[in-house]
Design an enzyme around this catalytic site. Structure first.
Site, PDB file in Angstrom:
ATOM      1  N   TRP A  96      -3.025  -2.815  -1.417  1.00  0.00           N
ATOM      2  CA  TRP A  96      -2.604  -4.214  -1.539  1.00  0.00           C
ATOM      3  C   TRP A  96      -3.539  -4.973  -0.622  1.00  0.00           C
ATOM      4  O   TRP A  96      -3.519  -4.796   0.597  1.00  0.00           O
ATOM      5  CB  TRP A  96      -1.156  -4.333  -1.078  1.00  0.00           C
ATOM      6  CG  TRP A  96      -0.649  -5.722  -0.929  1.00  0.00           C
ATOM      7  CD1 TRP A  96      -0.677  -6.490   0.204  1.00  0.00           C
ATOM      8  CD2 TRP A  96      -0.016  -6.512  -1.928  1.00  0.00           C
ATOM      9  NE1 TRP A  96      -0.108  -7.694  -0.036  1.00  0.00           N
ATOM     10  CE2 TRP A  96       0.316  -7.744  -1.330  1.00  0.00           C
ATOM     11  CE3 TRP A  96       0.304  -6.306  -3.273  1.00  0.00           C
ATOM     12  CZ2 TRP A  96       0.939  -8.766  -2.030  1.00  0.00           C
ATOM     13  CZ3 TRP A  96       0.947  -7.321  -3.943  1.00  0.00           C
ATOM     14  CH2 TRP A  96       1.263  -8.526  -3.335  1.00  0.00           C
ATOM     15  N   HIS A 108      18.739 -37.965   3.148  1.00  0.00           N
ATOM     16  CA  HIS A 108      17.879 -38.111   4.331  1.00  0.00           C
ATOM     17  C   HIS A 108      16.424 -37.764   4.011  1.00  0.00           C
ATOM     18  O   HIS A 108      15.672 -37.400   4.910  1.00  0.00           O
ATOM     19  CB  HIS A 108      18.402 -37.236   5.472  1.00  0.00           C
ATOM     20  CG  HIS A 108      19.780 -37.619   5.923  1.00  0.00           C
ATOM     21  ND1 HIS A 108      20.086 -38.866   6.422  1.00  0.00           N
ATOM     22  CD2 HIS A 108      20.951 -36.936   5.913  1.00  0.00           C
ATOM     23  CE1 HIS A 108      21.375 -38.926   6.716  1.00  0.00           C
ATOM     24  NE2 HIS A 108      21.924 -37.762   6.407  1.00  0.00           N
ATOM     25  N   GLU A 157      18.875 -18.814  -1.866  1.00  0.00           N
ATOM     26  CA  GLU A 157      18.566 -17.607  -2.624  1.00  0.00           C
ATOM     27  C   GLU A 157      18.219 -17.965  -4.077  1.00  0.00           C
ATOM     28  O   GLU A 157      17.311 -17.373  -4.672  1.00  0.00           O
ATOM     29  CB  GLU A 157      19.756 -16.634  -2.547  1.00  0.00           C
ATOM     30  CG  GLU A 157      19.715 -15.456  -3.486  1.00  0.00           C
ATOM     31  CD  GLU A 157      18.468 -14.589  -3.385  1.00  0.00           C
ATOM     32  OE1 GLU A 157      17.738 -14.675  -2.382  1.00  0.00           O
ATOM     33  OE2 GLU A 157      18.210 -13.839  -4.341  1.00  0.00           O
ATOM     34  N   GLU A 216       9.970 -17.175  -6.926  1.00  0.00           N
ATOM     35  CA  GLU A 216       9.336 -15.848  -6.953  1.00  0.00           C
ATOM     36  C   GLU A 216       8.830 -15.482  -8.346  1.00  0.00           C
ATOM     37  O   GLU A 216       7.741 -14.964  -8.491  1.00  0.00           O
ATOM     38  CB  GLU A 216      10.337 -14.750  -6.534  1.00  0.00           C
ATOM     39  CG  GLU A 216      10.485 -14.530  -5.050  1.00  0.00           C
ATOM     40  CD  GLU A 216      11.428 -13.361  -4.739  1.00  0.00           C
ATOM     41  OE1 GLU A 216      11.069 -12.526  -3.917  1.00  0.00           O
ATOM     42  OE2 GLU A 216      12.543 -13.294  -5.304  1.00  0.00           O
ATOM     43  N   LYS A 229      14.645 -16.988  -5.813  1.00  0.00           N
ATOM     44  CA  LYS A 229      14.496 -16.233  -7.067  1.00  0.00           C
ATOM     45  C   LYS A 229      13.622 -17.021  -8.040  1.00  0.00           C
ATOM     46  O   LYS A 229      12.739 -16.489  -8.681  1.00  0.00           O
ATOM     47  CB  LYS A 229      15.853 -16.034  -7.760  1.00  0.00           C
ATOM     48  CG  LYS A 229      16.717 -14.930  -7.292  1.00  0.00           C
ATOM     49  CD  LYS A 229      16.253 -13.589  -7.735  1.00  0.00           C
ATOM     50  CE  LYS A 229      16.624 -12.549  -6.712  1.00  0.00           C
ATOM     51  NZ  LYS A 229      16.039 -12.706  -5.392  1.00  0.00           N
ATOM     52  N   LYS A 260       6.955  -5.531  -3.361  1.00  0.00           N
ATOM     53  CA  LYS A 260       8.364  -5.167  -3.198  1.00  0.00           C
ATOM     54  C   LYS A 260       8.690  -4.933  -1.734  1.00  0.00           C
ATOM     55  O   LYS A 260       9.744  -5.337  -1.255  1.00  0.00           O
ATOM     56  CB  LYS A 260       8.665  -3.913  -4.033  1.00  0.00           C
ATOM     57  CG  LYS A 260      10.120  -3.475  -3.982  1.00  0.00           C
ATOM     58  CD  LYS A 260      11.025  -4.487  -4.640  1.00  0.00           C
ATOM     59  CE  LYS A 260      12.495  -4.107  -4.554  1.00  0.00           C
ATOM     60  NZ  LYS A 260      13.351  -5.314  -4.683  1.00  0.00           N
ATOM     61  N   CYS A 279       0.812  -1.215   0.000  1.00  0.00           N
ATOM     62  CA  CYS A 279       0.000   0.000   0.000  1.00  0.00           C
ATOM     63  C   CYS A 279       0.850   1.273   0.000  1.00  0.00           C
ATOM     64  O   CYS A 279       1.882   1.334   0.649  1.00  0.00           O
ATOM     65  CB  CYS A 279      -0.881   0.051   1.233  1.00  0.00           C
ATOM     66  SG  CYS A 279      -1.943  -1.364   1.419  1.00  0.00           S
ATOM     67  N   ASN A 299      -2.429   2.849   5.520  1.00  0.00           N
ATOM     68  CA  ASN A 299      -1.535   1.695   5.377  1.00  0.00           C
ATOM     69  C   ASN A 299      -1.412   1.058   6.745  1.00  0.00           C
ATOM     70  O   ASN A 299      -1.318   1.766   7.745  1.00  0.00           O
ATOM     71  CB  ASN A 299      -0.132   2.134   4.947  1.00  0.00           C
ATOM     72  CG  ASN A 299      -0.090   2.637   3.538  1.00  0.00           C
ATOM     73  OD1 ASN A 299      -1.065   2.532   2.800  1.00  0.00           O
ATOM     74  ND2 ASN A 299       1.043   3.203   3.155  1.00  0.00           N
ATOM     75  N   GLY A 300      -1.355  -0.260   6.801  1.00  0.00           N
ATOM     76  CA  GLY A 300      -1.223  -0.943   8.085  1.00  0.00           C
ATOM     77  C   GLY A 300      -2.441  -1.794   8.354  1.00  0.00           C
ATOM     78  O   GLY A 300      -3.268  -2.029   7.462  1.00  0.00           O
ATOM     79  N   ARG A 333       5.748  -0.811  -6.048  1.00  0.00           N
ATOM     80  CA  ARG A 333       5.706  -1.496  -4.751  1.00  0.00           C
ATOM     81  C   ARG A 333       4.707  -2.648  -4.761  1.00  0.00           C
ATOM     82  O   ARG A 333       4.725  -3.484  -3.866  1.00  0.00           O
ATOM     83  CB  ARG A 333       5.302  -0.494  -3.663  1.00  0.00           C
ATOM     84  CG  ARG A 333       6.285   0.649  -3.530  1.00  0.00           C
ATOM     85  CD  ARG A 333       5.673   1.758  -2.725  1.00  0.00           C
ATOM     86  NE  ARG A 333       5.245   1.276  -1.432  1.00  0.00           N
ATOM     87  CZ  ARG A 333       5.999   1.257  -0.350  1.00  0.00           C
ATOM     88  NH1 ARG A 333       7.228   1.690  -0.416  1.00  0.00           N
ATOM     89  NH2 ARG A 333       5.539   0.809   0.790  1.00  0.00           N
TER      90      ARG A 333
END
Ligand code: G6P
Length: 605
Positions: free
Chosen positions: A73, A502, A479, A486, A483, A600, A2, A99-100, A27
């Site tokens: 959002w 295992h 990582e 995502e 990626k 983001k 947001c 926002n929040g 964002r």
């Protein structure tokens, strides 16, 4: 996630609000809206979809020289026109953007419904508009203050009221709110990106504060409306670098990595003494020597690079170090030790989980430093000292150049800590030379890009993949899997190579490829043995390795990256994994920069 914008001054607000919202688009959001207040009261236009859709549908007469805007959002209720902000009291008196998350929204909704109020959205924010409208206080500040006393949760918010058309009232608790000072006009935003085009003179509201903004200035108050004087200061940013329109951000940001690596190292390496100088840490040699442990806190890619950072610190400074997901940290009531150095790592500097973890440490008397990219962001302002990453704005959701600068930030920190302690000058000089060579080596690895297209396309065909590595290579694998999942939406799981037998080996088949990280190090032979086990079960293999590693004739697609100093190898091994994810997602025709369901900056818990 947001975003909030606001404007009050001599110009029509709506076009400026829409422009501000478009600068927050990167964002991540699913609906947008604006409200203006003018002689005929408060008017609202909002809808699910893009800012440009809102712009096209904006009523012709949408006049007002004060206004607020929002990109939403979805958290409470789906992305619909009704759930988009601004929310109103239904009578055209009040408009609110927020926002929040309001934690006690359900109870407040029930109270309002009992009082006969008709709620038209699923959101928590709508209750704010009604509570403000119902307040008996004489001033808008009073109404907002009274309302905030009834709510639990986090907020950055901006309020318009038809009876007070000369002002916007804003408040903050846990969600950023910045006031921008212009010439006979004032701006509001949750992110500098929306402001810098108009002004770089800004004031950051602190948690628990309320502010009145008029065309000619602003006044800040504590929650009880006693004055909390705050002055605006100049932020040292280049407005042009916030020009985030366009596409292909991930690609451009990957290609910016050699330059970003140079920026984060610039002026911080000392060849003569084989050390690093990080003035912003605010720690003298005595304090540095007293550190007995390092705990790194971050989320997502920042968490994985934190694991790489922990290895660097253990190896170079010989201080026990580990990384933990900031999102879990504060919920296990962590023991905060005075001789532990806590390190918060964040590109945006506003990831709420990381920010709350920082606050938890500070509340318990611990010392926290930050590795943060966005200058003046919430985490940067909350920590006791830190290292700015100088990656420049990062727009693509999948972090690439910020991650590389985080790694180098950790290398600098580890080097400085090490040299104050037991790292020899010879090893220090070895590291300095290794770091100086890195930007060029980063460019060399990125030059492999075209060669990786075909193998990336093959990986894209698989529904499920493993990424494996050991010790230094394991965070690289994590990582890499992050990626890949995502941006390709494929199931990509990271495992320690040593743990394969295992459990996960049961899943290896010709349909499940494995991307293995096999550096030249003390574990190479064991890694190669594990590759044989995968290969024997028909598992396709992509091996990211060093030129001098003998893979024993295994059938695989081999990707060689240059060797650095062994402590610095992880970052060069990470880069091909970025490229593989990028090419796979591009091949699948997906929106690489804005993957579904992800934002983001995650600014709500
Ligand atoms: C979000 C993004 C991730 C990012 C994480 C941490 O989840 O989707 O890509 O790594 O936030 O972000 P930060 O700004 O704190 O580094």
């Amino acid at each position: 996630m947001c975003g909030i914008v606001g404007y009050i001054g001599t110009q029509q607000a709506a076009p400026l609000l829409l422009e501000g919202l478009s600068r927050l688009e990167h964002r991540g959001y699913d609906s947008a809206g604006v409200a203006v207040v003018g002689p005929t009261g408060v008017r609202v236009a909002k809808r699910a979809g893009r800012v440009r859709d809102l712009q096209e549908e904006l009523p012709k007469r949408f006049a007002g020289k004060a206004g607020i805007g929002h990109t939403r959002w979805a958290t409470h209720g789906p992305a619909t026109d009704a759930n988009a902000h601004p929310h109103t009291d239904g009578k055209g008196d009040v408009a609110v953007v927020h926002n929040g998350i309001i934690d006690n929204a359900n109870a407040l909704r029930a109270d309002l419904a009992d009082a006969g109020v008709d709620l038209v959205s699923d959101t928590d924010t709508e209750v704010l508009a009604h509570l403000i409208a119902l307040s008996d206080a004489d001033t808008l500040e009073g109404k907002v203050s009274e309302t905030l006393q009834r709510i639990d949760g986090t907020y950055g918010l901006a309020v318009l009221h038809a009876d007070f058309p000369d002002r916007i009232v804003v408040a903050r608790n846990g969600s950023p709110l910045i006031i921008g000072v212009g010439e006979k006009e004032m701006h509001v935003a949750s992110d500098l990106a929306a402001l810098v085009r108009y002004t770089t003179t800004v004031a950051h509201l602190e948690d628990g504060e309320i502010a009145t903004i008029t065309a000619t200035g602003f006044t800040t108050y504590r929650a009880d409306l006693t004055h909390a004087p705050r002055t605006a200061t100049e932020v040292d940013v280049d407005p042009a670098s916030y020009d985030v329109h366009g596409s292909d951000f991930m690609l451009r940001e990957m290609l910016d990595q050699p330059a970003a690596a140079e920026r984060v190292l610039r002026g911080r390496l000392d060849e003569r003494f084989g050390t690093a100088h990080l003035g912003g840490l605010n720690m003298d040699a005595r304090e540095t020597r007293a550190i007995r442990r390092v705990k790194i806190l971050g989320c997502g890619s920042a968490y994985y690079v934190g694991q790489m950072g922990a290895s660097l610190i253990e190896e170079l400074a010989r201080i026990p170090a580990d990384a933990e997901a900031a999102s879990e940290f504060r919920y296990r009531d962590p023991v905060i030790e005075p001789d532990t150095l806590y390190v918060a790592v964040s590109q945006s500097g506003e990831t709420i989980d990381t920010l709350l973890a920082v606050q938890e440490v500070r509340r318990k008397g611990g010392r926290v430093v930050g590795l943060v990219n966005v200058v003046g962001s919430a985490i940067a302002r909350e920590v006791d000292g830190g290292i700015y990453l100088h990656a420049g704005p990062e727009v693509a959701v999948a972090s690439t150049k910020a991650l590389t600068t985080m790694f180098l930030g950790f290398a600098l920190l580890a080097l400085q800590l090490g040299r104050v302690r037991d790292l020899s000058i010879a090893d220090g000089k070895r590291m300095v030379a290794g770091l100086q060579a890195l930007p060029g080596q980063v460019a060399d690895v990125l030059a492999l890009s075209e060669e990786l297209v075909e193998v990336a396309e093959q990986l894209a065909a698989a529904e499920s993949l493993f990424f494996v590595g050991r010790v230094r290579g394991f965070p690289v694998a994590r990582e890499g899997a992050q990626k890949f999942k995502e941006i390709t939406y494929r199931h990509a799981e990271a495992y320690q190579t040593s743990e394969l037998k295992h459990g996960p080996l049961a899943l290896i088949s010709p349909k499940v490829p494995t991307v293995a990280v096999v550096p030249h190090d003390e574990l190479t032979d064991r890694n190669v043995a594990a590759l044989h086990e995968i290969s024997a079960r028909g598992g396709p293999l992509v091996v990211v390795t060093h030129p001098d590693v003998d893979l024993g004739g295994i059938t695989c697609r081999r990707v060689d990256v240059p060797r650095s100093e062994r402590e610095l190898d992880p970052i060069l091994l990470t880069l091909p994994l970025q490229l593989l994810a990028f090419h796979a997602a591009t091949h699948l025709g997906l929106d690489v920069d804005k993957p579904r369901n992800l934002a983001k900056s995650v600014t709500v818990e």
